[in-house]
Design a protein around this motif. Structure first.
Motif, PDB file in Angstrom:
ATOM      1  N   PRO A 204      -4.801 -20.518   3.547  1.00  0.00           N
ATOM      2  CA  PRO A 204      -3.399 -20.336   3.156  1.00  0.00           C
ATOM      3  C   PRO A 204      -2.839 -19.001   3.630  1.00  0.00           C
ATOM      4  N   ASP A 205      -1.536 -18.966   3.821  1.00  0.00           N
ATOM      5  CA  ASP A 205      -0.895 -17.732   4.275  1.00  0.00           C
ATOM      6  C   ASP A 205      -1.082 -16.580   3.290  1.00  0.00           C
ATOM      7  N   HIS A 206      -1.226 -16.904   2.002  1.00  0.00           N
ATOM      8  CA  HIS A 206      -1.318 -15.838   1.004  1.00  0.00           C
ATOM      9  C   HIS A 206      -2.727 -15.247   0.885  1.00  0.00           C
ATOM     10  N   ALA A 207      -3.717 -15.837   1.557  1.00  0.00           N
ATOM     11  CA  ALA A 207      -5.119 -15.471   1.330  1.00  0.00           C
ATOM     12  C   ALA A 207      -5.533 -14.238   2.125  1.00  0.00           C
ATOM     13  N   ALA A 208      -6.552 -13.565   1.607  1.00  0.00           N
ATOM     14  CA  ALA A 208      -7.222 -12.466   2.313  1.00  0.00           C
ATOM     15  C   ALA A 208      -8.643 -12.902   2.606  1.00  0.00           C
ATOM     16  N   VAL A 209      -9.105 -12.589   3.823  1.00  0.00           N
ATOM     17  CA  VAL A 209     -10.415 -13.022   4.300  1.00  0.00           C
ATOM     18  C   VAL A 209     -11.199 -11.803   4.754  1.00  0.00           C
ATOM     19  N   ALA A 210     -12.497 -11.774   4.456  1.00  0.00           N
ATOM     20  CA  ALA A 210     -13.378 -10.706   4.937  1.00  0.00           C
ATOM     21  C   ALA A 210     -14.639 -11.322   5.516  1.00  0.00           C
ATOM     22  N   ALA A 211     -15.097 -10.756   6.633  1.00  0.00           N
ATOM     23  CA  ALA A 211     -16.346 -11.186   7.253  1.00  0.00           C
ATOM     24  C   ALA A 211     -17.237  -9.977   7.440  1.00  0.00           C
ATOM     25  N   VAL A 269       0.604  -1.577   7.759  1.00  0.00           N
ATOM     26  CA  VAL A 269       1.469  -2.631   7.227  1.00  0.00           C
ATOM     27  C   VAL A 269       0.604  -3.765   6.689  1.00  0.00           C
ATOM     28  N   VAL A 270       0.969  -4.258   5.502  1.00  0.00           N
ATOM     29  CA  VAL A 270       0.253  -5.385   4.900  1.00  0.00           C
ATOM     30  C   VAL A 270       1.263  -6.501   4.656  1.00  0.00           C
ATOM     31  N   PRO A 271       1.361  -7.455   5.586  1.00  0.00           N
ATOM     32  CA  PRO A 271       2.342  -8.543   5.423  1.00  0.00           C
ATOM     33  C   PRO A 271       1.894  -9.536   4.362  1.00  0.00           C
ATOM     34  N   THR A 272       2.829 -10.329   3.888  1.00  0.00           N
ATOM     35  CA  THR A 272       2.513 -11.357   2.892  1.00  0.00           C
ATOM     36  C   THR A 272       2.811 -12.759   3.412  1.00  0.00           C
ATOM     37  N   ASP A 273       3.215 -12.859   4.674  1.00  0.00           N
ATOM     38  CA  ASP A 273       3.580 -14.161   5.231  1.00  0.00           C
ATOM     39  C   ASP A 273       2.502 -14.761   6.107  1.00  0.00           C
ATOM     40  N   ARG A 274       1.316 -14.170   6.103  1.00  0.00           N
ATOM     41  CA  ARG A 274       0.196 -14.663   6.911  1.00  0.00           C
ATOM     42  C   ARG A 274      -1.102 -14.156   6.303  1.00  0.00           C
ATOM     43  N   PRO A 275      -2.236 -14.759   6.641  1.00  0.00           N
ATOM     44  CA  PRO A 275      -3.502 -14.247   6.110  1.00  0.00           C
ATOM     45  C   PRO A 275      -3.768 -12.823   6.571  1.00  0.00           C
ATOM     46  N   ARG A 276      -4.541 -12.104   5.757  1.00  0.00           N
ATOM     47  CA  ARG A 276      -5.012 -10.772   6.129  1.00  0.00           C
ATOM     48  C   ARG A 276      -6.519 -10.867   6.318  1.00  0.00           C
ATOM     49  N   PHE A 277      -7.002 -10.429   7.490  1.00  0.00           N
ATOM     50  CA  PHE A 277      -8.417 -10.552   7.819  1.00  0.00           C
ATOM     51  C   PHE A 277      -9.026  -9.182   8.027  1.00  0.00           C
TER      52      PHE A 277
END
Length: 301
Positions: A204-211, A269-277
């Motif tokens: 989802p666009d609202h999600a944050a992902v870490a690898a 910048v930390v957008p909210t309209d796309r995932p953050r990886f």
């Protein structure tokens, strides 16, 4: 005869480790100029040498990565940490390198996701069932109000153990499949995978992902689709563009990456309209930050 060095056990909690890392970055550490890790092939696998220094302390971690240890019933990662006085380089203490890594790696992830995840993020999809997966669950509970955990693992017994552990923490926990990312607020990958674990279009666009699972140019845990559609964050651009297959395989340019210092200091910048990886490979300054905080917490001077 040289006096025996004290052995300092790791007693810091995840939140304290996160704060120790943040303090170093807020104090002005230049992550782009931090000493590089040396990766040395050896017959058993890989030897990692990780030096770092501050005005007050210097330290070095010697870690081994031994793929064959699993078949022997031994840990895949080995290691020790030597902490020295900064001005004199006199040895001060020894710490367990594996325990240190198990604390600082999830603390780095939690520090990044403290900035990137939505404040009410409650559903974590966790790939992996090893020690880092358990430690990441603990660390993420320290920074977000998790209520639900979906564990995606390859082997039934370790997966069930992590699900049971999550349930013991009061969370709604279940075994899942990679498709669970479509309902995630947070996705964290702690595996030895060399190929993508899930479809990046489903996040989802609202999600944050870490690898966090690899530091090799030819290995990755997320696909090019996720990387292309996400805002991207790393510990250090220089290190990521040398070691992070998740970013190197899709040929991400450096100007798309914000580093952890910029993130913590409010310059990214930390957008909210796309995932953050967030992709981490592990850096020596992180070990020093947590080791020196532990040394101080133990009442050492």
């Amino acid at each position: 005869m040289t006096a025996q060095l004290p052995f300092v056990p790791l007693t810091l909690g995840p939140a304290e480790a996160v704060d120790a890392l943040a303090a170093v970055l807020l104090d002005g550490l230049d992550v782009e100029d931090a000493p590089a890790r040396s990766n040395i092939p050896v017959p058993a696998g890989e030897l990692l040498l990780m030096p770092a220094a501050s005005a007050r302390y210097t330290g070095v971690k010697i870690a081994g990565v031994v793929p064959g240890n699993a078949a022997r019933g031994l840990p895949r990662i080995t290691g020790s940490y030597l902490l020295l006085d900064g001005p004199t380089l006199q040895p001060l203490a020894l710490l367990d390198g594996v325990a240190l890594t198990s604390l600082r790696t999830p603390a780095v992830t939690a520090l990044a996701l403290r900035q990137l995840a939505e404040p009410d993020a409650s559903h974590l999809v966790l790939f992996g069932t090893g020690p880092q997966a358990f430690a990441h669950l603990d660390a993420l509970l320290a920074i977000r109000p998790l209520t639900r955990v979906t564990v995606v693992g390859r082997s039934p017994e370790p997966t069930a153990a992590l699900v049971a552990y999550a349930a013991s923490l009061g969370l709604s926990a279940a075994l899942g499949t990679p498709d669970a990312v479509s309902e995630a607020d947070l996705v964290v990958c702690c595996t030895t995978a060399r190929e993508p674990l899930f479809d990046g279009a489903s996040v989802p666009d609202h999600a944050a992902v870490a690898a966090v699972g690899s530091h090799e140019p030819a290995a990755r845990e997320v696909d090019s689709v996720l990387v292309e559609r996400s805002a991207l964050y790393v510990e250090s651009r220089a290190v990521a563009l040398r070691e992070a297959g998740d970013l190197l395989i899709p040929s991400v340019p450096g100007d798309r990456l914000a580093n952890l210092s910029e993130l913590v200091n409010g310059k990214a910048v930390v957008p909210t309209d796309r995932p953050r990886f967030f992709k981490s490979v592990g850096m020596a300054w992180e070990d020093l930050a947590v080791a020196s905080a532990q040394f101080a917490a133990a009442g050492q001077k």
